[in-house]
Each structure stands twice: as structure tokens, then as C-alpha cells.
Design a protein around this motif. Structure first.
Motif, PDB file in Angstrom:
ATOM      1  N   THR A 110       0.956  -0.934   0.024  1.00 51.64           N
ATOM      2  CA  THR A 110      -0.193  -0.039  -0.003  1.00 51.64           C
ATOM      3  C   THR A 110       0.879   1.274  -0.053  1.00 51.64           C
ATOM      4  O   THR A 110       2.241   1.058   0.556  1.00 51.64           O
ATOM      5  CB  THR A 110      -0.825  -0.108   1.187  1.00 51.64           C
ATOM      6  OG1 THR A 110      -0.058  -0.036   2.414  1.00 51.64           O
ATOM      7  CG2 THR A 110      -1.956  -1.023   1.224  1.00 51.64           C
ATOM      8  N   GLN A 111       0.604   2.334  -0.507  1.00 52.17           N
ATOM      9  CA  GLN A 111       0.867   3.528  -0.570  1.00 52.17           C
ATOM     10  C   GLN A 111       0.598   4.446   0.594  1.00 52.17           C
ATOM     11  O   GLN A 111      -0.645   4.421   0.774  1.00 52.17           O
ATOM     12  CB  GLN A 111       0.795   4.225  -2.006  1.00 52.17           C
ATOM     13  CG  GLN A 111       2.047   5.387  -2.008  1.00 52.17           C
ATOM     14  CD  GLN A 111       2.801   5.038  -3.006  1.00 52.17           C
ATOM     15  OE1 GLN A 111       3.020   4.013  -3.708  1.00 52.17           O
ATOM     16  NE2 GLN A 111       3.447   6.038  -3.433  1.00 52.17           N
ATOM     17  N   GLU A 112       1.352   5.147   1.560  1.00 55.84           N
ATOM     18  CA  GLU A 112       0.792   5.828   2.714  1.00 55.84           C
ATOM     19  C   GLU A 112       1.725   7.005   2.893  1.00 55.84           C
ATOM     20  O   GLU A 112       2.956   7.043   2.629  1.00 55.84           O
ATOM     21  CB  GLU A 112       1.139   4.682   3.660  1.00 55.84           C
ATOM     22  CG  GLU A 112      -0.228   5.165   4.893  1.00 55.84           C
ATOM     23  CD  GLU A 112      -0.050   4.328   6.202  1.00 55.84           C
ATOM     24  OE1 GLU A 112       0.114   4.630   7.179  1.00 55.84           O
ATOM     25  OE2 GLU A 112      -0.097   2.906   5.713  1.00 55.84           O
ATOM     26  N   GLU A 113       1.024   8.062   3.416  1.00 60.17           N
ATOM     27  CA  GLU A 113       1.808   9.171   3.740  1.00 60.17           C
ATOM     28  C   GLU A 113       2.697   9.045   5.081  1.00 60.17           C
ATOM     29  O   GLU A 113       2.281   8.452   5.982  1.00 60.17           O
ATOM     30  CB  GLU A 113       0.561  10.224   4.124  1.00 60.17           C
ATOM     31  CG  GLU A 113      -0.011  10.918   2.912  1.00 60.17           C
ATOM     32  CD  GLU A 113       0.912  11.866   2.180  1.00 60.17           C
ATOM     33  OE1 GLU A 113       1.657  12.688   2.765  1.00 60.17           O
ATOM     34  OE2 GLU A 113       0.862  11.693   0.778  1.00 60.17           O
ATOM     35  N   VAL A 114       3.931   9.495   4.698  1.00 60.17           N
ATOM     36  CA  VAL A 114       4.779   9.516   6.149  1.00 60.17           C
ATOM     37  C   VAL A 114       5.193  10.908   6.455  1.00 60.17           C
ATOM     38  O   VAL A 114       5.548  11.840   5.621  1.00 60.17           O
ATOM     39  CB  VAL A 114       6.129   8.607   5.590  1.00 60.17           C
ATOM     40  CG1 VAL A 114       7.004   8.807   6.780  1.00 60.17           C
ATOM     41  CG2 VAL A 114       5.712   7.340   5.132  1.00 60.17           C
TER      42      VAL A 114
END
Lengths: 325, 131
Positions: A82-86
Motif C-alpha cells: 500500500t502507498q501511505e503518507e509519511v
């Protein structure tokens, strides 16, 4: 900043390492004066081991926690691919960690290069000779600079200058060589490498300098104890050898991974006084009993079980989520 | 930084040791009896040199050092070296050579002392063995 699954794992591991290392490092820095007072009550060999363990504790324990808790909890509990904000804070902590590690590696590479260069130079200009009382051949180097040192990590070599060989009577030379053998037996050059490799508290800030200095002093004292072995004559010979070498001139630390007989002249008076006062000796290596070993294994099993318990992993994953966002 | 006279140094020592003090306190702590006015003038001079802070309490001034002893010594050494190095190049070289000589002499004296102790210990051991 949006990051893919694996890159996020790397970022989180680095950020976690940095934060854990910083917290533990500060705790160790605060505890340093107490630790030094405690070490002063121990025998030098035990004290040097204790201080080395304390110096390496922040990096070793942080690494253990990241590898044993953060990475498994992320791999088991984070939805895959999954792509997630960091958060920027997390990225900044990861970048600081990279800076710390790169600086340590650069320092280590530079130390290794200087030490290898020094050994090559000594082998080029010196020659192997058998000295009285020394079973293995020693590299003797012609030249005015007085030194007696142990150089190298995997195959440490004793290097001595001709001026020192000529200046010391046989008894004193044997005591000085035994002192360097003690460094060889306790792998002090390898420990020096570990100290150089262990990251600082913060980039470009040597927060553990005092601890390392005191470790160095106790390592020298421990080597003195081994060389003397409680024998008054050996003790006086070693004290006399130290003064004679100091009289020949300053002995600068030749290279970072080299242990010299008199690397630090500041400690000379204290070392000599100690040799004359105490005739110190090092008791034989105490063998750890089987009970202690079994107790160690038995204690680590519940810790490991606790580490991989679902509740622990879920809590750690919660903390990682907090760090990410 | 201006040089200090012997009495000024003694007064500074008292203030470093005991902290906040008035003229009476300092006079009491001196090794030799001195007039109250002498001590007062000295404290006033140190205040004007910027080495002391003072506050008024019940019509008397209380003085305390502006720098710790270590800070003062560091500043004094720094000023001395800076003044020397500001002069032509030869002065700088002279200063460095004097410092090296002084350190060398100190080292020599220390090594002599250690050697003397080693000789004594050897003799003691030899005597003990004979008996």
C-alpha cells in the motif's frame, strides 16, 4: 510524503533506530559520572568491560529492538503493498540516522586506512626480529621516534622502535612487551574499532567522548595488571619502562587502531604510582559456570516469547503508525 | 583584562570561596588585619574593573564575582596569549618556545620524581628480600 511499502519500512526502521538510540544515548550520557564512579571500584579489566558495554549499549539495544520488534510488527501487521503518507518528522529522523551511520562508516574507513598505512610503513622500513623473552618475532623499526605498539585487528603485530629496544634493559623490555600482549589477548584494537563504528549521540557531536577516554584508561591499567601479574619485580620493571620510554620523547598515538605503550602521557604518573603502590595482578579468567549459562538462556526465552507475543507486536505497530503520521 | 595586585587577588579568592559578601565579611576573612577602608577601596576598584557585581542592601554593598575562577583564569590566559601574538612574529615564536620549554621542564621534573620513587621502591624490595 507518500512512500511505497518497502521504502516506508526502511524509513520507519531508520527513524525508530535514531529515536531509540538518542533516548538511550542521553540516558547513558547522564549516567556516565555514576558509571565511572562504579567502575573505579572494580578491577580494571572488569571496569573496562563494563564501560565498553555501556558505550555500545545504545546502538546494540536499539538495533536489537528495531530488528526484533519494529521490522517484524510492520511486516506482519501492515497491509502489504500500500502507498501511505509519511510525516516529515519521520523522514527527518530517518535522514539523521543515515547521516549518523554514514559518519560512523567514514570515520571507521579513515581509521582503518590510516592504521593499514602505518602497518605497511613499519613493515617496509622495519624487520622482524626475535627479542629476548618474546616467543613470536617482533617488528623492529629504525628511527628516532620512540614507540612500542600493537597494530592490527585480525593479525595484531608488535612493533617497536630501535631506540626503545636499545634504551630498555631486558627485564623492562619483557614487561613492556607483556603489556602489549595483554592488549592482544583482550582484543583491544578490535574494541577500538567497535568504538569508532558505534554511532555518536548526534551527528558531529561526540557525546560519549568521556566514557571512551575512561575506557581507554582502564584498558591500559588492565594490560598493566596482566603484565605484572602481582609480581613486585615485574611491577617495578614496567613502571621503570614507562618512565624510560616517556623520557625518550613524546609518543603520539600513531594510528586510531594502534595501541601504544604510552599513548596518553597524562596518565603516566598515575600508572607508575599505581604500579609501585599496589603491585597489581589480574586474577585468572573466571569461567562462567554452567548454571549461569543455563540461567542466561532461561531468562532470554521469556523475553523472546514476550517480544513475539501478538499484544507486543500490535502495540509496537501502533507506535510505528504514530511515528509515520 | 587589567592585572591584579596581591590584595585584589586575595579578595577575589575570598569571594570565589564564599560568594556574596560585604566589606565587613571580607575584612573578617582576611589572613592579616587590614583597615575597613582599604578593603572597601579594593572592592570598589575590582567593581570598576568589571570583575565584581554589587547590590545595595541596608546601606551596605554586597559584592559577588562576575566570572567563576576557571572563567577568569581562562580569560586571563587568552588575553595574555592574544596580546603576545598581536606583536611582531618573533614574539609569537618566542612565546611558543617558552611554553614548550616550560612544559618540557615540568615533564622532566615529573619524570625525575617518578624515577626517584622507583629507585626507592627497588631499594625497599631489595632490603625486604635480604631480611
Amino acid at each position: 510524503m507518500s512512500l511505497p511499502y518497502l521504502l516506508r519500512l526502511v524509513c520507519l526502521c531508520l527513524a525508530s533506530f535514531f529515536l531509540l538510540h538518542m533516548a538511550l544515548g542521553f540516558a547513558v550520557t547522564l549516567a556516565t559520572p555514576v558509571a565511572i564512579r562504579l567502575a573505579e571500584r572494580m578491577r580494571p579489566r572488569k571496569a573496562s568491560r563494563f564501560l565498553l558495554a555501556l558505550r555500545l549499549f545504545p546502538s546494540a539495544f536499539s538495533l536489537l529492538l528495531v530488528a526484533g520488534l519494529c521490522a517484524p510488527s510492520y511486516l506482519l501487521l501492515e497491509p502489504a503493498f500500500t502507498q501511505e503518507e509519511v510525516s516529515l518528522w519521520c523522514v527527518a529522523a530517518a535522514l539523521l540516522c543515515v547521516t549518523l551511520v554514514v559518519l560512523s562508516l567514514v570515520r571507521c574507513a579513515r581509521a582503518a586506512r590510516r592504521s593499514i598505512g602505518y602497518i605497511r610503513y613499519c613493515q617496509l622500513v622495519g624487520r622482524q626480529e626475535r627479542l629476548a623473552g618474546e616467543s613470536a618475532p617482533v617488528w623492529v623499526v629504525d628511527g628516532p621516534a620512540p614507540f612500542l605498539a600493537l597494530a592490527g585487528i585480525l593479525h595484531p603485530r608488535l612493533i617497536i622502535s630501535r631506540s626503545v629496544v636499545n634504551a630498555l634493559p631486558s627485564g623492562e623490555l619483557a614487561a613492556a612487551l607483556r603489556h602489549e600482549q595483554a592488549h592482544q589477548l583482550s582484543r583491544d584494537n578490535f574494541k577500538r574499532l567497535l568504538l569508532i563504528l558505534a554511532p555518536d549521540l548526534f551527528p558531529l557531536w561526540r557525546g560519549f567522548a568521556r566514557l571512551e577516554r575512561v575506557w581507554n584508561r582502564f584498558a591500559e591499567w588492565a594490560a598493566d595488571d596482566y603484565a605484572v601479574a602481582g609480581e613486585p619485580h615485574r611491577s617495578i620493571s614496567l613502571a621503570s619502562a614507562l618512565v624510560s620510554v616517556a623520557r625518550l620523547g613524546a609518543c603520539p598515538q600513531a594510528a586510531p587502531l594502534v595501541t601504544s605503550l604510552l599513548a596518553d602521557n597524562q596518565d603516566l604518573a598515575e600508572r607508575v604510582e599505581r604500579l609501585l603502590r599496589d603491585f597489581p595482578g589480574e586474577p585468572g579468567e573466571e569461567r562462567k559456570s554452567l548454571t549461569v549459562k543455563i540461567a542466561g538462556v532461561a531468562a532470554s526465552v521469556p523475553v523472546l516469547l514476550l517480544m513475539f507475543h501478538p499484544v507486543t507486536l500490535t502495540s509496537v505497530h501502533g507506535l510505528l503508525e504514530y511515528l509515520t503520521h | 583584562m587589567e592585572a591584579l595586585g596581591p590584595l585584589e587577588i586575595t579578595v577575589m579568592e575570598i569571594l570565589w570561596q564564599h560568594g556574596d559578601s560585604n566589606v565587613h565579611d571580607v575584612t573578617q576573612r582576611l589572613d592579616r588585619p587590614l583597615a575597613y577602608t582599604t578593603v572597601m577601596t579594593t572592592l570598589d576598584r575590582l567593581f570598576k574593573k568589571g570583575l565584581l557585581d554589587r547590590r545595595k542592601s541596608d546601606r551596605a554593598f554586597f559584592y559577588q564575582p562576575r566570572l567563576s575562577r576557571a572563567e577568569w583564569e581562562q580569560k586571563r590566559a587568552g588575553d595574555f596569549v592574544a596580546g603576545f601574538l598581536a606583536a611582531p612574529q618573533t614574539s609569537g615564536e618566542f612565546l611558543v618556545s617558552c611554553l614548550v620549554d616550560a612544559v618540557g621542564r615540568h615533564d622532566e621534573a615529573l619524570l625525575d620524581e617518578l624515577e626517584r620513587k622507583i629507585r626507592l621502591k627497588r631499594k625497599e624490595l631489595y632490603r625486604r628480600r635480604k631480611t
